[in-house]
Design a protein around this motif. Structure first.
Motif, short mmCIF file in Angstrom:
data_model
loop_
_atom_site.label_atom_id
_atom_site.label_comp_id
_atom_site.label_asym_id
_atom_site.label_seq_id
_atom_site.Cartn_x
_atom_site.Cartn_y
_atom_site.Cartn_z
N VAL A 78 0.83 -1.21 0.00
CA VAL A 78 0.00 0.00 0.00
C VAL A 78 0.87 1.26 0.00
CG1 VAL A 78 -0.35 0.14 2.51
CG2 VAL A 78 -2.11 1.03 0.94
N GLN A 82 0.60 5.21 -3.08
CA GLN A 82 -0.09 6.34 -2.45
C GLN A 82 -0.59 7.38 -3.46
OE1 GLN A 82 -1.01 6.66 0.87
NE2 GLN A 82 -0.46 4.50 0.70
N ASN A 85 -5.16 6.47 -6.87
CA ASN A 85 -6.44 6.35 -6.17
C ASN A 85 -7.12 5.01 -6.38
OD1 ASN A 85 -6.23 8.87 -5.02
ND2 ASN A 85 -7.33 9.89 -6.68
N ILE A 88 -5.30 2.53 -4.13
CA ILE A 88 -5.65 2.80 -2.72
C ILE A 88 -7.03 2.26 -2.42
CG2 ILE A 88 -6.21 4.65 -1.09
CD1 ILE A 88 -3.24 4.17 -1.40
N SER A 89 -7.97 2.48 -3.32
CA SER A 89 -9.34 1.98 -3.14
C SER A 89 -9.34 0.45 -3.05
CB SER A 89 -10.21 2.45 -4.29
OG SER A 89 -11.52 1.95 -4.16
N PHE A 91 -6.88 -1.49 -1.98
CA PHE A 91 -6.33 -1.87 -0.67
C PHE A 91 -7.35 -1.60 0.45
CE2 PHE A 91 -2.09 -1.95 -2.64
CZ PHE A 91 -1.57 -3.09 -2.05
N GLU A 92 -8.13 -0.53 0.33
CA GLU A 92 -9.18 -0.27 1.31
C GLU A 92 -10.23 -1.37 1.27
OE1 GLU A 92 -10.41 3.68 0.23
OE2 GLU A 92 -8.78 4.61 1.39
N ASP A 95 -9.07 -4.11 3.43
CA ASP A 95 -9.36 -3.82 4.84
C ASP A 95 -10.82 -4.13 5.16
OD1 ASP A 95 -6.75 -2.97 5.21
OD2 ASP A 95 -7.25 -0.83 5.06
N ASP A 96 -11.73 -3.76 4.27
CA ASP A 96 -13.16 -4.04 4.47
C ASP A 96 -13.41 -5.55 4.54
OD1 ASP A 96 -13.66 -1.32 4.41
OD2 ASP A 96 -14.36 -1.33 2.31
N ARG A 99 -12.24 -7.02 7.84
CA ARG A 99 -13.21 -6.72 8.91
C ARG A 99 -14.44 -7.61 8.79
NH1 ARG A 99 -11.46 -1.65 9.01
NH2 ARG A 99 -12.47 -1.07 7.09
N PRO A 106 -7.33 -3.46 9.77
CA PRO A 106 -6.32 -3.35 8.71
C PRO A 106 -5.00 -3.97 9.16
CG PRO A 106 -7.45 -1.26 9.01
CD PRO A 106 -7.87 -2.15 10.15
#
Length: 110
Positions: A78, A82, A85, A88-89, A91-92, A95-96, A99, A106
């Motif tokens: 990640v 940087q 975008n 980054i989305s 990689f987010e 994280d979702d 969870r 994360p």
């Protein structure tokens, strides 16, 4: 032994063969169970993550089909994307999924 592995991607496809233990690995549909005797293929340019979820650990053989020269091999984390975008989305989204599917935060927060 429990451990975590930082989500990343690379251009080359990757293969796993599980020699012992059980855990889950990220696929495009979320996390999938990996267990002894199972083969798993990860396409190139796919973010992947395989946290070790129990104390028994996970033993895998892994290889990169058709890749015999690592001089051009590059992992992307990640921190390397940087200014992108879309990456980054993605990689987010990992994280979702961590969870939602594993009750983990994360990478680096557990």
């Amino acid at each position: 032994m429990k451990s975590d592995h930082e989500p990343h991607f690379h251009a080359e496809p990757e293969c796993y063969y599980v020699v012992n233990g059980q855990s889950k690995t990220l696929t495009t549909q979320g996390f999938q169970v990996l267990s002894t005797g199972q083969y798993f293929y990860i396409p190139g340019w796919t973010i992947h993550n395989t946290p070790i979820l129990n104390d028994d650990g996970l033993g895998v053989l892994y290889w990169y089909p058709g890749q015999s020269n690592f001089s051009s091999f590059k992992y992307y984390w990640v921190k390397d994307v940087q200014d992108n975008n879309q990456a980054i989305s993605a990689f987010e989204g990992v994280d979702d999924a961590r969870r939602r599917d594993l009750n983990l935060g994360p990478y680096g927060t557990n």
